[in-house]
Design an enzyme around this catalytic site. Structure first.
Site, short mmCIF file in Angstrom:
data_model
loop_
_atom_site.label_atom_id
_atom_site.label_comp_id
_atom_site.label_asym_id
_atom_site.label_seq_id
_atom_site.Cartn_x
_atom_site.Cartn_y
_atom_site.Cartn_z
N ASN A 87 0.90 -1.18 -0.08
CA ASN A 87 0.00 0.04 -0.02
C ASN A 87 1.00 1.01 0.07
OD1 ASN A 87 -1.76 1.93 0.33
ND2 ASN A 87 -2.74 1.14 2.37
N ARG A 115 -2.37 -1.84 -3.56
CA ARG A 115 -3.85 -1.20 -3.29
C ARG A 115 -3.77 0.02 -4.38
NH1 ARG A 115 -5.16 3.14 0.95
NH2 ARG A 115 -7.31 3.11 0.99
N HIS A 135 -13.24 1.87 0.37
CA HIS A 135 -13.06 0.72 1.48
C HIS A 135 -13.45 -0.62 0.69
CE1 HIS A 135 -13.61 4.03 4.58
NE2 HIS A 135 -12.39 3.80 4.37
N HIS A 176 -17.57 -0.10 7.87
CA HIS A 176 -16.40 0.06 8.00
C HIS A 176 -16.12 1.59 8.75
CE1 HIS A 176 -11.78 0.13 6.49
NE2 HIS A 176 -11.95 1.07 6.95
N GLY A 198 -13.79 3.63 10.68
CA GLY A 198 -12.25 4.08 10.98
C GLY A 198 -11.91 5.41 11.05
N ASN A 199 -10.84 6.05 11.05
CA ASN A 199 -10.84 7.47 10.48
C ASN A 199 -11.56 7.83 9.60
OD1 ASN A 199 -9.90 9.86 11.44
ND2 ASN A 199 -7.82 9.67 10.01
N GLY A 200 -11.39 7.01 8.33
CA GLY A 200 -12.26 7.32 7.29
C GLY A 200 -13.35 6.41 7.83
N ARG A 252 -13.81 14.41 8.44
CA ARG A 252 -14.48 14.76 7.19
C ARG A 252 -15.99 15.14 7.63
NH1 ARG A 252 -12.41 9.77 4.40
NH2 ARG A 252 -10.27 10.39 3.80
N GLU A 283 -13.88 -1.93 15.46
CA GLU A 283 -13.16 -3.08 16.05
C GLU A 283 -13.03 -2.63 17.42
OE1 GLU A 283 -9.77 -4.25 13.80
OE2 GLU A 283 -10.90 -4.24 12.04
N GLU A 291 -7.39 -6.08 4.57
CA GLU A 291 -7.28 -5.71 3.14
C GLU A 291 -5.93 -6.23 2.88
OE1 GLU A 291 -7.99 -1.80 5.05
OE2 GLU A 291 -9.20 -1.07 3.18
P1 AMP Z 1 -8.39 3.20 10.99
O1 AMP Z 1 -8.71 4.35 10.25
O2 AMP Z 1 -9.25 1.98 10.73
O3 AMP Z 1 -7.13 2.74 11.33
O4 AMP Z 1 -9.02 3.87 12.61
C1 AMP Z 1 -8.09 4.53 13.14
C2 AMP Z 1 -9.24 5.27 14.46
O5 AMP Z 1 -9.82 3.99 15.22
C3 AMP Z 1 -8.59 6.08 15.46
O6 AMP Z 1 -8.68 7.29 14.66
C4 AMP Z 1 -9.59 6.11 16.44
O7 AMP Z 1 -10.52 7.10 16.19
C5 AMP Z 1 -10.30 4.69 16.36
N1 AMP Z 1 -9.68 3.88 17.42
C6 AMP Z 1 -8.62 2.86 17.34
N2 AMP Z 1 -8.84 2.45 18.88
C7 AMP Z 1 -9.55 2.80 19.31
C8 AMP Z 1 -10.29 2.42 20.89
N3 AMP Z 1 -9.74 1.50 21.55
N4 AMP Z 1 -11.47 3.11 21.18
C9 AMP Z 1 -11.97 3.94 20.38
N5 AMP Z 1 -11.65 4.20 19.12
C10 AMP Z 1 -10.45 3.83 18.67
#
Ligand code: AMP
Length: 398
Positions: free
Chosen positions: A7, A88, A177, A203, A205-207, A236, A329, A379
């Site tokens: 990636n 990716r 995603h 999904h 996450g940050n996005g 965003r 997660e 991924e």
């Molecule tokens: P990703 O983009 O999938 O890597 O997700 C990153 C985001 O997951 C981080 O910016 C956090 O907002 C969130 N995150 C990670 N660990 C935790 C946690 N233990 N509790 C709540 N949010 C989390």
């Protein structure tokens, strides 16, 4: 067969090497700050993590070091053992509905689509070319984040804008995603033991994006032309009234670039809370009594519930809801709040089962009308699977 998943970002290169088809991870790591000062890389091998500071002038240099490390760690005895490298790619437009082997035409299409993904597609091309130089005998494959969403019907991917804009300017919904939505929906079907299913995959996450998946095919997804659509994300805004954009540009005398930065980098959880784009900080803020963190979380959860409800109706029911990515997660609170918001549909949480992080788990009660699962996304493995299939087919054809 040894397969490398890659990636490449503008200043980073994440990798994971697999033994396929066993799906065994051999080594993984990330090169960071490529082309910048203080560059370094980290490698995970046999449960140990090492970090090395080294000048990384460009992606060629990072790939050269990566190949040397694969030999050094004994992952391969010769670079010819790497049969496939899978990359990716964020934006495949309407051209690609599946992963393909790289050739000149594929590279020029990825380049042509750079205007839709200016931060990503050019970096992917640099990564692909660097990989070709470093391992000239490997099959180079590309796995598109948009490909899984190409099964959407026209009424779901078109915007209600002048009809010609789609053909002339490629203005339509592509989603993102896709590799993750595909991975978790496949895994969910394995768990359910059937493939004629109606799934809602979150999904987050940050996005963040949500997809409606029927019989393994995406029928709708919340991201749009770009990732800034649908859910509220770290920084965003997701869905807004489009007219706010010209209105505020005039009020604040903003350039398109400045407006774009506000919508993508200064909005979402960060914009509302004024504290952070990270949901962990928002949760800490709520514990400390910060009312704007509380408001940001309420808005964030509301939007997720809205999309699940929308897709429940569109799918005509739902066999399972999946939570994945950083928040999905790991955030016990966000999952609970979303599931509580679905109680009108008879969805019921199992508090104890939900009190986990990063593991595959059923998190709803036995009498919940819809089971909800955490399925950690993978991924890299999805990229390795497609690359393995394309490399093996290529070997047979030779
Ligand atoms: P990703 O983009 O999938 O890597 O997700 C990153 C985001 O997951 C981080 O910016 C956090 O907002 C969130 N995150 C990670 N660990 C935790 C946690 N233990 N509790 C709540 N949010 C989390």
């Amino acid at each position: 067969m040894k397969i490398l998943s890659v990636n490449a970002g503008s200043s980073s290169l994440k990798f994971q090497a697999f033994e396929m088809p066993e799906e065994e991870v051999l080594i993984s790591g990330v090169f960071e700050k490529i082309g910048l000062e203080d560059s370094f890389y980290t490698i995970k091998f046999n449960g140990e993590k090492i970090r090395k500071e080294v000048e990384l002038k460009n992606h060629d240099k990072a790939f050269k070091i990566l190949m040397d490390e694969l030999l050094e760690y004994g992952v391969v005895e010769s670079l010819d053992e790497i049969k496939g490298i899978g990359h990716r790619v964020v934006q495949g437009g309407s051209y690609f509905d599946e992963s393909v082997i790289v050739d000149d035409d594929v590279l020029s299409k990825i380049d042509e689509l750079s205007s839709l993904a200016p931060l990503h597609n050019p970096a992917h091309i640099v990564g692909i070319k660097a990989a070709m130089k470093a391992a000239p005998n490997a099959v180079e494959a590309v796995v598109f984040d948009t490909a899984f969403h190409q099964t959407m019907a026209e009424e779901n991917y078109l915007y209600a804008l002048p009809y010609e804009w789609c053909d002339e300017y490629k203005i339509r919904k592509y989603g993102a995603h896709g590799t993750s939505h595909k991975y978790v929906s496949l895994r969910m079907n394995e768990i359910l033991g059937r493939y004629n299913t109606k799934l809602i995959t979150c999904h987050i996450g940050n996005g963040a994006s949500i997809s409606a998946v029927k019989d393994g095919k995406c029928i709708n997804t919340s991201m749009g032309l770009t990732p800034n659509a649908g859910l509220i994300m770290g920084s965003r805004c997701g869905d807004i009234d489009a007219t706010i954009v010209p209105y505020m540009m005039k009020k604040l005398n903003l350039t398109p670039e400045e407006m774009d930065t506000i919508l993508n980098k200064k909005s979402g959880l960060l914009g509302i809370s004024g504290v952070s784009s990270d949901s962990r900080d928002i949760e800490d803020g709520i514990i400390k009594g910060d009312s704007r963190c509380d408001l940001a979380q309420k808005m964030y959860v509301r939007r997720i519930i809205d999309y699940i409800a929308k897709y429940y109706v569109e799918l005509g029911g739902c066999d399972a809801i999946v939570f994945t990515a950083g928040v999905g997660e790991n955030s016990v609170h966000t999952r609970r709040e979303v599931i509580d918001g679905l109680s009108v549909l008879g969805v019921k949480i199992d508090e104890e089962a939900n009190n986990v992080r990063g593991v595959e788990q059923l998190i709803t009660a036995p009498d919940s009308t819809i089971p909800c699962y955490i399925i950690p996304t993978n991924e890299e493995l999805m990229i390795a699977r497609d690359t393995y299939r394309l490399s093996a087919n290529n070997e047979r054809d030779l």
